[in-house]
Write an enzyme that holds these catalytic residues in place. Sequence first.
Site, mmCIF file in Angstrom:
data_model
loop_
_atom_site.group_PDB
_atom_site.id
_atom_site.type_symbol
_atom_site.label_atom_id
_atom_site.label_comp_id
_atom_site.label_asym_id
_atom_site.label_seq_id
_atom_site.Cartn_x
_atom_site.Cartn_y
_atom_site.Cartn_z
ATOM 1 N N TYR A 12 -13.914 6.714 -13.288
ATOM 2 C CA TYR A 12 -13.692 5.575 -12.380
ATOM 3 C C TYR A 12 -14.291 4.303 -12.975
ATOM 4 C CZ TYR A 12 -14.338 2.490 -8.328
ATOM 5 O OH TYR A 12 -14.343 1.402 -7.485
ATOM 6 N N ASP A 62 0.859 -1.193 0.000
ATOM 7 C CA ASP A 62 0.000 0.000 0.000
ATOM 8 C C ASP A 62 0.888 1.234 0.000
ATOM 9 O OD1 ASP A 62 -1.984 2.049 0.870
ATOM 10 O OD2 ASP A 62 -3.248 0.300 1.204
ATOM 11 N N ASN A 120 -21.314 -1.243 -3.311
ATOM 12 C CA ASN A 120 -21.377 -0.377 -2.113
ATOM 13 C C ASN A 120 -21.073 -1.086 -0.803
ATOM 14 O OD1 ASN A 120 -23.220 0.934 -4.252
ATOM 15 N ND2 ASN A 120 -22.706 2.570 -2.832
ATOM 16 N N ARG A 137 -25.429 14.215 -7.693
ATOM 17 C CA ARG A 137 -24.016 14.206 -8.088
ATOM 18 C C ARG A 137 -23.872 13.641 -9.495
ATOM 19 N NH1 ARG A 137 -20.494 11.242 -3.625
ATOM 20 N NH2 ARG A 137 -21.359 9.534 -4.834
HETATM 21 P P1 NAD Z 1 -9.669 2.338 0.169
HETATM 22 O O1 NAD Z 1 -9.363 3.677 -0.414
HETATM 23 O O2 NAD Z 1 -9.924 2.265 1.623
HETATM 24 O O3 NAD Z 1 -8.547 1.294 -0.209
HETATM 25 C C1 NAD Z 1 -7.741 1.391 -1.342
HETATM 26 C C2 NAD Z 1 -6.307 1.208 -0.902
HETATM 27 O O4 NAD Z 1 -5.444 1.268 -2.043
HETATM 28 C C3 NAD Z 1 -5.845 2.305 0.053
HETATM 29 O O5 NAD Z 1 -5.258 1.734 1.202
HETATM 30 C C4 NAD Z 1 -4.838 3.096 -0.766
HETATM 31 O O6 NAD Z 1 -3.830 3.708 0.021
HETATM 32 C C5 NAD Z 1 -4.310 2.033 -1.694
HETATM 33 N N1 NAD Z 1 -3.712 2.619 -2.888
HETATM 34 C C6 NAD Z 1 -4.208 3.621 -3.655
HETATM 35 N N2 NAD Z 1 -3.356 3.910 -4.647
HETATM 36 C C7 NAD Z 1 -2.302 3.068 -4.510
HETATM 37 C C8 NAD Z 1 -1.096 2.896 -5.218
HETATM 38 N N3 NAD Z 1 -0.804 3.670 -6.267
HETATM 39 N N4 NAD Z 1 -0.231 1.939 -4.812
HETATM 40 C C9 NAD Z 1 -0.514 1.165 -3.727
HETATM 41 N N5 NAD Z 1 -1.637 1.294 -3.014
HETATM 42 C C10 NAD Z 1 -2.525 2.237 -3.399
HETATM 43 O O7 NAD Z 1 -10.919 1.799 -0.655
HETATM 44 P P2 NAD Z 1 -11.746 0.438 -0.511
HETATM 45 O O8 NAD Z 1 -13.159 0.839 -0.374
HETATM 46 O O9 NAD Z 1 -11.133 -0.434 0.500
HETATM 47 O O10 NAD Z 1 -11.564 -0.172 -1.962
HETATM 48 C C11 NAD Z 1 -10.783 -1.315 -2.227
HETATM 49 C C12 NAD Z 1 -11.031 -1.737 -3.661
HETATM 50 O O11 NAD Z 1 -12.406 -2.075 -3.839
HETATM 51 C C13 NAD Z 1 -10.731 -0.672 -4.705
HETATM 52 O O12 NAD Z 1 -10.166 -1.309 -5.830
HETATM 53 C C14 NAD Z 1 -12.094 -0.109 -5.048
HETATM 54 O O13 NAD Z 1 -12.126 0.429 -6.342
HETATM 55 C C15 NAD Z 1 -12.925 -1.377 -4.955
HETATM 56 N N6 NAD Z 1 -14.356 -1.140 -4.735
HETATM 57 C C16 NAD Z 1 -14.768 -0.640 -3.524
HETATM 58 C C17 NAD Z 1 -16.138 -0.455 -3.316
HETATM 59 C C18 NAD Z 1 -16.659 0.067 -2.004
HETATM 60 O O14 NAD Z 1 -17.879 0.196 -1.879
HETATM 61 N N7 NAD Z 1 -15.820 0.371 -1.018
HETATM 62 C C19 NAD Z 1 -17.056 -0.736 -4.342
HETATM 63 C C20 NAD Z 1 -16.579 -1.231 -5.554
HETATM 64 C C21 NAD Z 1 -15.236 -1.454 -5.724
#
Ligand code: NAD
Length: 333
Positions: free
Chosen positions: A155, A42, A184, A290
């Site tokens: 996105y 990360d 979500n 939005r």
């Molecule tokens: P989050 O932002 O909490 O986690 C993403 C993590 O990726 C963070 O810890 C961030 O520091 C890390 N990160 C970002 N850019 C980086 C890089 N360049 N190199 C290394 N690490 C990097 O978000 P989340 O909600 O835990 O999402 C996790 C995954 O699930 C993502 O791929 C997101 O697109 C996907 N997702 C999440 C949801 C949701 O509802 N939370 C829905 C659909 C998809």
Amino acid sequence: MSIKNLHLDTKNNILVTGGAGFIGSNLCKALLENGNKVIALDNLATGQMKNIKPILEHANFNFIEGDIRDLNTCHDACKDIDYVLHQAALGSVPRSINDPITSNAVNVSGFLNMLIATRDAGIKRFVYAASSSTYGDSKALPKVEDKIGKPLSPYAITKYVNELYADVFGKTYEMDTIGLRYFNVFGRHQDPNGAYAAVIPKFVLAFMNHESPIINGDGSYSRDFTYIDNVIEANVRAITATNPKAGNNVYNVAYGERTTLNELVVLVKQYLSEFDSKIGTIDVKYGSERAGDVPHSLASIDKAKNLLDYNPKFDMKTGLKEAIKWYWENLER
Ligand code: NAD
């Protein structure tokens, strides 16, 4: 939740990218509890060390601070790994509208780096976070995996491109990939702060500060809100799935029920009022819609049930009660 009853073949070496983030940190903890060795990669762009503080000293845990936009970092992280759970990305539709270049660099180029590193290391399966945003402007409900519309945000494009790359790598390099289209997700460790916070922690934080939460639009938009423990289950199932048709596929990961924002805010208020009765008197405010938001979202989870044996245990209300209890006990305020 314990994943011990999910029969994960323990003692695997698992790389969780985005391991300091909301979903990634929950995955790391659950996998460690089940006897695996876990490496988290990360760059702390949106993730936080406090999410992994309780596991930092664990003998089977290793944290690499690094960026998936750097191919060497990805190669190093993939050494001696059995499975990759790729969660690292820049989430949020509005973030990608404000800065599409960075979202694309991380979510597309970074994803491609991780695929290449996975291929070169001969890893057994690459499981990655896809997104319900891939359904775009399709109005069909429930969402079924093979019927998508046009993306409504940068996105959503990045997440769809991930699926295209994974599919091509599966065919071209005989890799095994599984994409999990999360709907979500909510629960412990989800960040309530900042302009790009998700709706549930945002509502919780506002109420806990005795402020009115703001609903974008008239509150009629609906979502298939999915508790984090269902997402953990889906990832474990994706690792362990042995059905020959399971690999090189994408799956909806949700509970399979939808809740409007108006219904959601009433529940959040009700559950928080049990801790602080004053919250019951706080009114909601409405703001403008939005850009890039999909009006309604509801998943069919039949495919994941059939091919991954996914059987989510937490409906939205049960998960929300758990999440709110966690926020009440843990949120700095
Ligand atoms: P989050 O932002 O909490 O986690 C993403 C993590 O990726 C963070 O810890 C961030 O520091 C890390 N990160 C970002 N850019 C980086 C890089 N360049 N190199 C290394 N690490 C990097 O978000 P989340 O909600 O835990 O999402 C996790 C995954 O699930 C993502 O791929 C997101 O697109 C996907 N997702 C999440 C949801 C949701 O509802 N939370 C829905 C659909 C998809």
